[in-house]
Design an enzyme around this catalytic site. Sequence first.
Site, PDB file in Angstrom:
ATOM      1  N   HIS A  86      18.206  15.957  71.241  1.00 21.84           N
ATOM      2  CA  HIS A  86      19.227  14.722  71.399  1.00 21.84           C
ATOM      3  C   HIS A  86      20.419  14.816  70.396  1.00 21.84           C
ATOM      4  O   HIS A  86      20.497  15.979  69.731  1.00 21.84           O
ATOM      5  CB  HIS A  86      18.349  13.379  71.072  1.00 21.84           C
ATOM      6  CG  HIS A  86      17.121  13.302  72.094  1.00 21.84           C
ATOM      7  ND1 HIS A  86      17.530  13.101  73.565  1.00 21.84           N
ATOM      8  CD2 HIS A  86      15.849  13.251  72.157  1.00 21.84           C
ATOM      9  CE1 HIS A  86      16.513  12.984  74.250  1.00 21.84           C
ATOM     10  NE2 HIS A  86      15.524  12.973  73.322  1.00 21.84           N
ATOM     11  N   GLN A 106      13.905  25.580  65.732  1.00 19.31           N
ATOM     12  CA  GLN A 106      12.556  25.457  66.353  1.00 19.31           C
ATOM     13  C   GLN A 106      12.488  23.916  66.909  1.00 19.31           C
ATOM     14  O   GLN A 106      12.962  22.889  66.369  1.00 19.31           O
ATOM     15  CB  GLN A 106      11.519  25.488  65.226  1.00 19.31           C
ATOM     16  CG  GLN A 106      10.249  24.633  65.546  1.00 19.31           C
ATOM     17  CD  GLN A 106       9.381  25.141  66.829  1.00 19.31           C
ATOM     18  OE1 GLN A 106       9.391  26.305  66.846  1.00 19.31           O
ATOM     19  NE2 GLN A 106       8.698  24.391  67.181  1.00 19.31           N
ATOM     20  N   THR A 107      12.098  23.957  68.319  1.00 20.12           N
ATOM     21  CA  THR A 107      11.850  22.716  68.741  1.00 20.12           C
ATOM     22  C   THR A 107      10.739  22.552  69.995  1.00 20.12           C
ATOM     23  O   THR A 107      10.627  23.697  70.683  1.00 20.12           O
ATOM     24  CB  THR A 107      13.161  22.112  69.496  1.00 20.12           C
ATOM     25  OG1 THR A 107      13.154  21.011  70.403  1.00 20.12           O
ATOM     26  CG2 THR A 107      13.826  23.241  70.538  1.00 20.12           C
ATOM     27  N   ARG A 108      10.052  21.486  70.007  1.00 20.77           N
ATOM     28  CA  ARG A 108       9.115  21.233  71.410  1.00 20.77           C
ATOM     29  C   ARG A 108       9.420  20.122  71.919  1.00 20.77           C
ATOM     30  O   ARG A 108       8.742  19.506  72.764  1.00 20.77           O
ATOM     31  CB  ARG A 108       7.604  21.525  70.820  1.00 20.77           C
ATOM     32  CG  ARG A 108       7.389  20.252  70.292  1.00 20.77           C
ATOM     33  CD  ARG A 108       5.828  20.201  69.711  1.00 20.77           C
ATOM     34  NE  ARG A 108       5.489  18.701  69.403  1.00 20.77           N
ATOM     35  CZ  ARG A 108       5.658  18.212  67.958  1.00 20.77           C
ATOM     36  NH1 ARG A 108       5.773  19.061  66.942  1.00 20.77           N
ATOM     37  NH2 ARG A 108       4.992  16.989  67.979  1.00 20.77           N
ATOM     38  N   GLY A 124      13.671  20.439  59.861  1.00 18.05           N
ATOM     39  CA  GLY A 124      14.038  18.906  59.819  1.00 18.05           C
ATOM     40  C   GLY A 124      12.838  18.135  59.172  1.00 18.05           C
ATOM     41  O   GLY A 124      12.216  18.468  58.562  1.00 18.05           O
ATOM     42  N   ARG A 125      13.078  16.639  59.511  1.00 19.24           N
ATOM     43  CA  ARG A 125      12.145  15.977  59.033  1.00 19.24           C
ATOM     44  C   ARG A 125      10.728  16.143  59.801  1.00 19.24           C
ATOM     45  O   ARG A 125      10.994  16.284  60.859  1.00 19.24           O
ATOM     46  CB  ARG A 125      12.438  14.418  58.786  1.00 19.24           C
ATOM     47  CG  ARG A 125      12.925  14.142  60.370  1.00 19.24           C
ATOM     48  CD  ARG A 125      13.736  12.582  60.233  1.00 19.24           C
ATOM     49  NE  ARG A 125      12.617  11.733  60.137  1.00 19.24           N
ATOM     50  CZ  ARG A 125      12.085  11.084  61.378  1.00 19.24           C
ATOM     51  NH1 ARG A 125      12.408  11.751  62.611  1.00 19.24           N
ATOM     52  NH2 ARG A 125      11.088  10.169  61.264  1.00 19.24           N
ATOM     53  N   ASP A 126       9.511  15.969  59.295  1.00 20.20           N
ATOM     54  CA  ASP A 126       8.369  15.917  59.819  1.00 20.20           C
ATOM     55  C   ASP A 126       8.267  17.258  60.934  1.00 20.20           C
ATOM     56  O   ASP A 126       7.674  17.106  61.840  1.00 20.20           O
ATOM     57  CB  ASP A 126       8.091  14.704  60.570  1.00 20.20           C
ATOM     58  CG  ASP A 126       6.633  14.780  60.677  1.00 20.20           C
ATOM     59  OD1 ASP A 126       5.771  15.107  60.024  1.00 20.20           O
ATOM     60  OD2 ASP A 126       6.172  13.892  61.803  1.00 20.20           O
ATOM     61  N   HIS A 127       8.654  18.322  60.233  1.00 24.79           N
ATOM     62  CA  HIS A 127       8.671  19.560  61.143  1.00 24.79           C
ATOM     63  C   HIS A 127       7.087  19.963  61.446  1.00 24.79           C
ATOM     64  O   HIS A 127       6.006  19.750  60.664  1.00 24.79           O
ATOM     65  CB  HIS A 127       9.218  20.822  60.271  1.00 24.79           C
ATOM     66  CG  HIS A 127       9.406  22.103  61.170  1.00 24.79           C
ATOM     67  ND1 HIS A 127      10.516  22.436  61.493  1.00 24.79           N
ATOM     68  CD2 HIS A 127       8.287  22.929  61.594  1.00 24.79           C
ATOM     69  CE1 HIS A 127      10.319  23.589  62.209  1.00 24.79           C
ATOM     70  NE2 HIS A 127       9.016  23.830  62.292  1.00 24.79           N
ATOM     71  N   ALA A 128       7.039  20.177  62.664  1.00 22.94           N
ATOM     72  CA  ALA A 128       5.489  20.524  63.315  1.00 22.94           C
ATOM     73  C   ALA A 128       4.504  19.471  63.209  1.00 22.94           C
ATOM     74  O   ALA A 128       3.295  19.781  63.247  1.00 22.94           O
ATOM     75  CB  ALA A 128       5.200  21.874  62.824  1.00 22.94           C
TER      76      ALA A 128
END
Length: 384
Positions: A200, A194-196, A288-292
């Site tokens: 990188h 998932q990404t917004r 990942g860390r701090d998702h959403a």
Amino acid sequence: MHAAIPAHGGTLINRVVEDSKKDELLKKSSTLPQIVLDERALSDLDMIASGALSPLTGFMNQADYLSVVESMRLKNGLPWTIPVTLTVSEEQAKKLKEGQEIALSDGKEVLAILELSEKYHFDKEKEASLVYRTTDQAHPGVAALREGGDWNLAGEVHVLNRVKYSDFLPYRLDPVDLRKAFHDKSWKRIVAFQTRNPIHRAHEYLQKCALETVDGLLVHPLVGKTKSDDIPADVRMKSYEILLEKYYPKNRTMLAVNPAFMRYAGPREAIFHALIRKNYGCTHFIVGRDHAGVGNYYGTFDAHYIFDEFEPEEIGITPMFFDHSFYCKSCDGMASYKTCPHDSASHVTLSGTKVREMLQKGEVPPKEFSRPEVVQILIDSMKK
């Protein structure tokens, strides 16, 4: 079913009405009271239509809504962490009667008919404090909640016309399409990312670590509405395309878009995002860390810990938890806090804010942070 994993709740929902029944309902819709949907409701409706929000067949009734807000489960006990509701003003709600049918529109055409089973007033402050873990107006999810109406309309939907999108059409694949694609590729273990944000080197490292253990990777960026200072979806999509073309194995990666509306609900949204990917046929999900997350509302690994509140078989998709990753000059490669023994002086890390500032000045972040092709796309978009 094409993929090895069942949809959440066991059945992939499809609320799209076909053929003569559709013509009949379209004719009828012109005589019904009509509600024009906002962006969030349009996104939710389309995801209900395709089964991306299985097992939902419509907008939540009060029993499900309260159960989700208070205990992160539907009334039947199935894990579900984010309310999916159709919110209207008190004035609109007063005009509608439970038991009647309502046409749902995008302002141009009727998209669906809602069988209004219930209308109910709800407590915005309670939803904010439990779902978003804050009542701070500066939180974008809380702000959106407060700006909306105070009443919810519940009921099953019969979708007559899908939401018409003009962007990313080759990548707008429904759950049934992705499941077929995975089947055709003989992928049994599929990890979703998932990404917004642009991808990188740190994200690339997580994806490739995950890809070592599964058959295929689905890069599944969210392209519904995001905050005004997030990088626009069209710019991000260009960066994903070039990255996948140059640096990923073509036969083991896929790009498709997730039409969801971003809530910024942190830990709860991590579960929500995982369940959506399960409906799309994925078996694993990168957290990942701090998702959403947004701002400093959530702890760095709260989105990992929340999975402990459910039994793994209830969630039914395997979360893959990753620590913060970076390039380490002493290791001379990508690493994370789990694998690197060196102190932060050796680590190449940049905040999103710092990267934005560099790009706006036309400065190129170091190659250890981002692939040069991605940086160029971002700089070009900043110039525009």
